[in-house]
Design a protein around this motif. Structure first.
Motif, PDB file in Angstrom:
ATOM      1  N   LYS A   3      33.240  23.824  41.267  1.00 53.97           N
ATOM      2  CA  LYS A   3      32.474  24.874  40.244  1.00 53.97           C
ATOM      3  C   LYS A   3      31.864  25.860  41.361  1.00 53.97           C
ATOM      4  N   GLN A   4      32.076  27.133  40.836  1.00 53.15           N
ATOM      5  CA  GLN A   4      31.390  28.052  41.728  1.00 53.15           C
ATOM      6  C   GLN A   4      30.851  29.102  40.750  1.00 53.15           C
ATOM      7  N   TYR A   5      29.564  29.253  41.051  1.00 53.55           N
ATOM      8  CA  TYR A   5      28.488  30.273  40.129  1.00 53.55           C
ATOM      9  C   TYR A   5      28.558  31.413  40.804  1.00 53.55           C
ATOM     10  N   TYR A   6      28.605  32.616  40.100  1.00 53.56           N
ATOM     11  CA  TYR A   6      28.408  33.883  40.660  1.00 53.56           C
ATOM     12  C   TYR A   6      27.932  34.994  39.778  1.00 53.56           C
ATOM     13  N   ASP A  48      37.685  33.578  45.411  1.00 51.09           N
ATOM     14  CA  ASP A  48      37.220  33.113  46.735  1.00 51.09           C
ATOM     15  C   ASP A  48      37.025  31.714  46.845  1.00 51.09           C
ATOM     16  N   PHE A  49      37.934  30.757  47.309  1.00 52.51           N
ATOM     17  CA  PHE A  49      38.068  29.585  47.394  1.00 52.51           C
ATOM     18  C   PHE A  49      37.346  28.875  48.641  1.00 52.51           C
ATOM     19  N   ASN A  50      36.605  29.615  49.131  1.00 46.94           N
ATOM     20  CA  ASN A  50      36.012  29.265  50.595  1.00 46.94           C
ATOM     21  C   ASN A  50      34.749  28.614  50.407  1.00 46.94           C
ATOM     22  N   LYS A 154      37.093  46.842  40.160  1.00 49.05           N
ATOM     23  CA  LYS A 154      36.777  45.875  41.092  1.00 49.05           C
ATOM     24  C   LYS A 154      38.075  45.136  41.536  1.00 49.05           C
ATOM     25  N   ASP A 155      37.940  44.854  42.828  1.00 47.87           N
ATOM     26  CA  ASP A 155      39.291  44.009  43.563  1.00 47.87           C
ATOM     27  C   ASP A 155      39.148  42.445  43.336  1.00 47.87           C
ATOM     28  N   ASP A 156      38.177  41.906  42.948  1.00 51.44           N
ATOM     29  CA  ASP A 156      37.829  40.622  42.928  1.00 51.44           C
ATOM     30  C   ASP A 156      37.025  40.087  41.668  1.00 51.44           C
ATOM     31  N   TRP A 157      36.879  38.677  41.539  1.00 46.77           N
ATOM     32  CA  TRP A 157      36.421  37.793  40.540  1.00 46.77           C
ATOM     33  C   TRP A 157      37.081  38.414  39.221  1.00 46.77           C
ATOM     34  N   GLU A 158      36.260  38.696  38.312  1.00 44.04           N
ATOM     35  CA  GLU A 158      36.893  38.938  36.909  1.00 44.04           C
ATOM     36  C   GLU A 158      37.072  40.447  36.800  1.00 44.04           C
ATOM     37  N   ARG A 159      37.038  41.068  37.986  1.00 40.53           N
ATOM     38  CA  ARG A 159      37.781  42.464  38.019  1.00 40.53           C
ATOM     39  C   ARG A 159      37.227  43.338  37.039  1.00 40.53           C
TER      40      ARG A 159
END
Length: 182
Positions: A3-6, A48-50, A154-159
């Motif tokens: 899980k990743q919260y942002y 981002d899976f890091n 935007k280029d990342d996440w939910e864009r």
């Protein structure tokens, strides 16, 4: 499952403003949005899976969780960045009208959108179809100035989608057009 919260968007604007749907005008709620993304999926390049356990890389699918605005009438889920961008445009329009009004110049600024075919729209059905925002400035009932601002993503996440308005350039061009000031 990993899980990743942002979170994106200005938290003060999210918390302290009243938010209304850009489509239907209904007061918006804040809800959690969850999306499971597999690293082999086509859209995985945007995530981002890091941030795995103990600083390692996540393995397998990951559930990405963040808050979004939700319209209870049209069931639209709106990213914070997108909603705040629409609200900032409205605030910008009011400030410009007030600024010129203080100097005795009554302006009316109308907001429209253009789709990818160049057709003017008063309302938005699908954000992906919008090419730009158009601000038309009227003085004494006639259009004296207009400018277009492209819609970005935007280029990342939910864009999320957003508009970038160059306020200083807009004001200078408007002054030049209305007042003849260089």
């Amino acid at each position: 499952m990993n899980k990743q919260y942002y979170s994106f968007g200005n938290p003060f604007k999210v918390r302290f403003r009243k938010h209304f749907c850009y489509k239907c005008g209904t007061r918006l709620d804040v809800v959690k949005h969850r999306k499971v993304v597999n690293p082999q999926d086509e859209e995985a390049v945007f995530y981002d899976f890091n941030f795995g356990v103990d600083g390692g890389v996540m393995v397998g699918s990951c559930e990405f969780i963040h808050k979004v605005f939700y319209c209870p009438v049209c069931s639209e889920q709106i990213e914070f960045v997108t909603q705040l961008s629409f609200e900032d445009v409205e605030i910008f329009i009011k400030k410009i009208e007030q600024k010129f009004s203080k100097n005795g110049i009554e302006l009316e600024i109308k907001k429209t959108f253009e789709d990818k075919k160049g057709i003017a729209l008063d309302k938005i059905e699908h954000l992906k179809d919008i090419q730009c925002l158009r601000l038309s400035v009227y003085h004494d009932g006639k259009e004296v100035f207009a400018d277009r601002f492209p819609m970005f993503r935007k280029d990342d996440w939910e864009r999320p989608y957003y508009f970038k308005i160059y306020a200083k350039e807009f004001i200078l061009a408007l002054k030049k057009s209305v007042l003849g000031i260089e």
